[in-house]
Write a protein that holds these residues in place. Structure first.
Motif, PDB file in Angstrom:
ATOM      1  N   ALA A   7       0.862  -1.187   0.000  1.00 19.70           N
ATOM      2  CA  ALA A   7       0.000   0.000   0.000  1.00 19.70           C
ATOM      3  C   ALA A   7       0.895   1.232   0.000  1.00 19.70           C
ATOM      4  O   ALA A   7       1.762   1.386   0.861  1.00 19.70           O
ATOM      5  N   VAL A   8       0.708   2.088  -0.992  1.00 20.74           N
ATOM      6  CA  VAL A   8       1.392   3.379  -1.016  1.00 20.74           C
ATOM      7  C   VAL A   8       0.411   4.364  -0.395  1.00 20.74           C
ATOM      8  O   VAL A   8      -0.585   4.742  -1.010  1.00 20.74           O
ATOM      9  N   VAL A   9       0.664   4.745   0.840  1.00 15.49           N
ATOM     10  CA  VAL A   9      -0.329   5.450   1.642  1.00 15.49           C
ATOM     11  C   VAL A   9      -0.336   6.934   1.278  1.00 15.49           C
ATOM     12  O   VAL A   9       0.704   7.609   1.316  1.00 15.49           O
ATOM     13  N   THR A  10      -1.514   7.426   0.942  1.00 12.50           N
ATOM     14  CA  THR A  10      -1.654   8.795   0.493  1.00 12.50           C
ATOM     15  C   THR A  10      -2.876   9.416   1.168  1.00 12.50           C
ATOM     16  O   THR A  10      -3.281   8.998   2.255  1.00 12.50           O
ATOM     17  N   SER A  11      -3.444  10.422   0.546  1.00  5.81           N
ATOM     18  CA  SER A  11      -4.616  11.139   1.063  1.00  5.81           C
ATOM     19  C   SER A  11      -5.396  11.648  -0.137  1.00  5.81           C
ATOM     20  O   SER A  11      -4.944  11.519  -1.287  1.00  5.81           O
ATOM     21  N   ALA A  12      -6.544  12.233   0.113  1.00  5.40           N
ATOM     22  CA  ALA A  12      -7.315  12.788  -1.005  1.00  5.40           C
ATOM     23  C   ALA A  12      -6.496  13.842  -1.740  1.00  5.40           C
ATOM     24  O   ALA A  12      -6.458  13.872  -2.982  1.00  5.40           O
ATOM     25  N   THR A  13      -5.800  14.688  -0.996  1.00  4.05           N
ATOM     26  CA  THR A  13      -4.944  15.696  -1.629  1.00  4.05           C
ATOM     27  C   THR A  13      -3.805  15.039  -2.385  1.00  4.05           C
ATOM     28  O   THR A  13      -3.477  15.433  -3.510  1.00  4.05           O
ATOM     29  N   GLY A  14      -3.198  14.020  -1.781  1.00  3.23           N
ATOM     30  CA  GLY A  14      -2.092  13.337  -2.440  1.00  3.23           C
ATOM     31  C   GLY A  14      -2.509  12.670  -3.734  1.00  3.23           C
ATOM     32  O   GLY A  14      -1.769  12.686  -4.725  1.00  3.23           O
ATOM     33  N   LEU A  15      -3.688  12.058  -3.742  1.00  2.00           N
ATOM     34  CA  LEU A  15      -4.160  11.411  -4.964  1.00  2.00           C
ATOM     35  C   LEU A  15      -4.261  12.402  -6.103  1.00  2.00           C
ATOM     36  O   LEU A  15      -4.023  12.070  -7.267  1.00  2.00           O
ATOM     37  N   SER A  34       2.973  -5.992  -6.086  1.00  2.00           N
ATOM     38  CA  SER A  34       1.585  -5.611  -6.303  1.00  2.00           C
ATOM     39  C   SER A  34       1.332  -4.356  -5.480  1.00  2.00           C
ATOM     40  O   SER A  34       1.228  -4.419  -4.251  1.00  2.00           O
ATOM     41  N   ALA A  35       1.272  -3.210  -6.147  1.00  2.00           N
ATOM     42  CA  ALA A  35       1.226  -1.934  -5.443  1.00  2.00           C
ATOM     43  C   ALA A  35      -0.026  -1.165  -5.820  1.00  2.00           C
ATOM     44  O   ALA A  35      -0.437  -1.153  -6.984  1.00  2.00           O
ATOM     45  N   GLU A  36      -0.612  -0.505  -4.815  1.00  2.00           N
ATOM     46  CA  GLU A  36      -1.782   0.319  -5.074  1.00  2.00           C
ATOM     47  C   GLU A  36      -1.800   1.483  -4.102  1.00  2.00           C
ATOM     48  O   GLU A  36      -1.307   1.373  -2.978  1.00  2.00           O
ATOM     49  N   PRO A  37      -2.367   2.623  -4.520  1.00  2.00           N
ATOM     50  CA  PRO A  37      -2.498   3.747  -3.595  1.00  2.00           C
ATOM     51  C   PRO A  37      -3.622   3.488  -2.610  1.00  2.00           C
ATOM     52  O   PRO A  37      -4.624   2.844  -2.941  1.00  2.00           O
ATOM     53  N   ALA A  38      -3.471   3.983  -1.396  1.00  2.00           N
ATOM     54  CA  ALA A  38      -4.490   3.793  -0.362  1.00  2.00           C
ATOM     55  C   ALA A  38      -4.501   5.025   0.528  1.00  2.00           C
ATOM     56  O   ALA A  38      -3.507   5.308   1.208  1.00  2.00           O
ATOM     57  N   ALA A  39      -5.609   5.780   0.488  1.00  2.00           N
ATOM     58  CA  ALA A  39      -5.728   6.949   1.356  1.00  2.00           C
ATOM     59  C   ALA A  39      -5.874   6.493   2.810  1.00  2.00           C
ATOM     60  O   ALA A  39      -6.678   5.616   3.114  1.00  2.00           O
ATOM     61  N   TRP A  40      -5.099   7.076   3.694  1.00  2.00           N
ATOM     62  CA  TRP A  40      -5.023   6.572   5.072  1.00  2.00           C
ATOM     63  C   TRP A  40      -6.356   6.660   5.803  1.00  2.00           C
ATOM     64  O   TRP A  40      -6.634   5.842   6.676  1.00  2.00           O
ATOM     65  N   ASP A  41      -7.202   7.616   5.419  1.00  2.00           N
ATOM     66  CA  ASP A  41      -8.415   7.848   6.193  1.00  2.00           C
ATOM     67  C   ASP A  41      -9.698   7.631   5.406  1.00  2.00           C
ATOM     68  O   ASP A  41     -10.775   7.926   5.902  1.00  2.00           O
ATOM     69  N   ARG A  57       3.418   7.897   2.049  1.00  2.00           N
ATOM     70  CA  ARG A  57       3.979   8.811   1.068  1.00  2.00           C
ATOM     71  C   ARG A  57       3.363  10.204   1.124  1.00  2.00           C
ATOM     72  O   ARG A  57       3.991  11.129   1.573  1.00  2.00           O
ATOM     73  N   SER A  58       2.125  10.378   0.715  1.00  2.00           N
ATOM     74  CA  SER A  58       1.600  11.744   0.599  1.00  2.00           C
ATOM     75  C   SER A  58       0.352  11.927   1.456  1.00  2.00           C
ATOM     76  O   SER A  58      -0.692  12.312   0.963  1.00  2.00           O
ATOM     77  N   THR A  59       0.509  11.677   2.740  1.00  2.00           N
ATOM     78  CA  THR A  59      -0.588  11.880   3.708  1.00  2.00           C
ATOM     79  C   THR A  59      -0.598  13.355   4.114  1.00  2.00           C
ATOM     80  O   THR A  59      -0.438  13.702   5.292  1.00  2.00           O
ATOM     81  N   TRP A  60      -0.811  14.210   3.141  1.00  2.00           N
ATOM     82  CA  TRP A  60      -0.527  15.641   3.324  1.00  2.00           C
ATOM     83  C   TRP A  60      -1.574  16.383   4.147  1.00  2.00           C
ATOM     84  O   TRP A  60      -1.407  17.573   4.408  1.00  2.00           O
ATOM     85  N   GLU A 268       6.184  12.305   5.190  1.00  2.00           N
ATOM     86  CA  GLU A 268       5.523  12.370   3.881  1.00  2.00           C
ATOM     87  C   GLU A 268       6.174  13.393   2.954  1.00  2.00           C
ATOM     88  O   GLU A 268       5.477  14.132   2.267  1.00  2.00           O
ATOM     89  N   PRO A 269       7.514  13.445   2.912  1.00  2.00           N
ATOM     90  CA  PRO A 269       8.121  14.488   2.094  1.00  2.00           C
ATOM     91  C   PRO A 269       7.991  14.220   0.596  1.00  2.00           C
ATOM     92  O   PRO A 269       7.990  13.077   0.138  1.00  2.00           O
ATOM     93  N   ASN A 270       7.878  15.304  -0.159  1.00  2.00           N
ATOM     94  CA  ASN A 270       8.087  15.210  -1.603  1.00  2.00           C
ATOM     95  C   ASN A 270       9.527  14.739  -1.823  1.00  2.00           C
ATOM     96  O   ASN A 270      10.465  15.320  -1.275  1.00  2.00           O
ATOM     97  N   LEU A 271       9.691  13.694  -2.611  1.00  2.00           N
ATOM     98  CA  LEU A 271      11.023  13.130  -2.854  1.00  2.00           C
ATOM     99  C   LEU A 271      11.584  13.501  -4.215  1.00  2.00           C
ATOM    100  O   LEU A 271      12.665  13.042  -4.579  1.00  2.00           O
ATOM    101  N   PHE A 272      10.845  14.293  -4.983  1.00  2.00           N
ATOM    102  CA  PHE A 272      11.318  14.798  -6.270  1.00  2.00           C
ATOM    103  C   PHE A 272      11.779  13.670  -7.183  1.00  2.00           C
ATOM    104  O   PHE A 272      12.814  13.744  -7.839  1.00  2.00           O
ATOM    105  N   LEU A 273      10.968  12.607  -7.234  1.00  2.00           N
ATOM    106  CA  LEU A 273      11.337  11.445  -8.051  1.00  2.00           C
ATOM    107  C   LEU A 273      11.364  11.780  -9.527  1.00  2.00           C
ATOM    108  O   LEU A 273      12.075  11.129 -10.300  1.00  2.00           O
ATOM    109  N   GLY A 274      10.609  12.776  -9.944  1.00  2.00           N
ATOM    110  CA  GLY A 274      10.589  13.141 -11.355  1.00  2.00           C
ATOM    111  C   GLY A 274      11.814  13.886 -11.814  1.00  2.00           C
ATOM    112  O   GLY A 274      12.031  14.044 -13.028  1.00  2.00           O
ATOM    113  N   LEU A 275      12.650  14.342 -10.886  1.00  2.00           N
ATOM    114  CA  LEU A 275      13.840  15.103 -11.269  1.00  2.00           C
ATOM    115  C   LEU A 275      15.065  14.218 -11.460  1.00  2.00           C
ATOM    116  O   LEU A 275      16.048  14.656 -12.067  1.00  2.00           O
ATOM    117  N   ASP A 276      15.031  13.010 -10.935  1.00  2.00           N
ATOM    118  CA  ASP A 276      16.156  12.082 -11.103  1.00  2.00           C
ATOM    119  C   ASP A 276      15.644  10.833 -11.806  1.00  2.00           C
ATOM    120  O   ASP A 276      14.786  10.125 -11.273  1.00  2.00           O
TER     121      ASP A 276
END
Length: 294
Positions: A7-15, A34-41, A57-60, A268-276
């Motif tokens: 589970a890649v844990v996120t939030s409504a904002t993160g999605l 087998s990976a899927e996004p899952a909002a924590w709440d 990840r993005s539980t912002w 839940e930091p932005n890791l800037f994966l798109g820059l590398d």
């Protein structure tokens, strides 16, 4: 044996807004997970026990619901392997951890914590180049502002506002070399991955702008040996066994041009994966190794 479920844990904002999320999901699936996004709440009945691993990840939205979020982390950790671990999440959720790290010898931006009921003096809000006032529980520089020399009364008023809300206020000297850019060094399982430099956030003195862009001008950065040394010292001082699965170490230069820690981001930091180009793969490999251990 089937693929490990992550589970890649996120939030409504993160999605909606997490640009790292699709890159990480693709990399995890390419690594055989087998990976899927899952909002924590989204659904308190979600079966977190059905995952081999839950990676925050993005539980912002957690800052305004900190008690609820920490309770969720504890509950999820009881039924699956949570990364980063719940005790580390709790420790890192309040920026008072900076005092812990300073006590362990890490070079940190000098920080004064004022909790509701504390006494303080006017001099706490003055500095050679002014001060920064922020809440101890915050993300994206929310409810944060800087004040120029001679504006201590305004800085004190800001702190009183936070204290009146039952929050802890942090007061730090403003370091002018932040205008050369904040550094953010990203580590996966203790190994350096990549770094970025971004423009300073607090560009307008006395202005608390909660709608400001969180990472203006972010671009890849080649860290100096001193920056790497400070980042590794911060990670080595974390009060937890083993290495965090992911970490972002935010640095700024002090008046001697030495790097000092601004923040150590382990939730839940932005890791800037798109820059590398290899950033997503490196994180996916670290997640895969954690899944194998689980």
């Amino acid at each position: 044996m089937g693929a490990a479920r992550v589970a890649v844990v996120t939030s409504a904002t993160g999605l909606d807004e997490d640009t790292d999320l699709p890159l990480l999901l693709e990399a995890l699936r390419s690594a055989g997970l087998s990976a899927e996004p899952a909002a924590w709440d989204t659904d308190p009945r979600r079966g977190w026990a059905g995952y081999d691993l839950a990676v925050i990840r993005s539980t912002w939205d957690y800052v305004g619901r900190i008690d609820e979020f920490l309770a969720w982390a504890d509950a999820a950790a009881r039924v699956t392997r949570l990364w980063n671990p719940a005790p580390l999440v709790r420790w890192n959720s309040d920026k008072g951890y900076l005092l812990d790290l300073a006590g362990r010898g890490v070079p940190v931006v000098p920080t004064r914590c004022i909790v509701p009921g504390d006494t303080y003096v006017e001099e706490d809000f003055e500095g050679t180049h002014g001060v920064v006032v922020k809440p101890s529980v915050s993300a994206g520089a929310r409810d944060t502002a800087r004040y120029e020399p001679g504006r201590g009364a305004d800085a004190e008023r800001h702190a009183r506002m936070l204290l009146g809300q039952g929050r802890t206020a942090l007061v730090q000297p403003y370091l002018p070399l932040v205008e050369e850019g904040e550094r953010a060094l990203v580590f996966f399982a203790g190994t350096f991955s990549h770094a970025i430099r971004k423009q300073a956030l607090l560009t307008e003195p006395g202005e608390m702008d909660n709608d400001r862009a969180a990472h203006p001008g972010a671009a890849l950065h080649m860290p100096t040996e001193a920056e790497l040394r400070t980042a590794r010292a911060a990670l080595a001082a974390v009060p937890a066994p083993g290495e965090p699965l992911f970490a972002r170490v935010d640095l700024v230069l002090d008046g001697s041009r030495e790097p000092v820690l601004m923040e150590l981001e382990l939730i839940e930091p932005n890791l800037f994966l798109g820059l590398d180009p290899r950033g997503p793969e490196r994180l996916a490999l670290a997640v895969a190794a954690a899944a194998r251990e689980a």
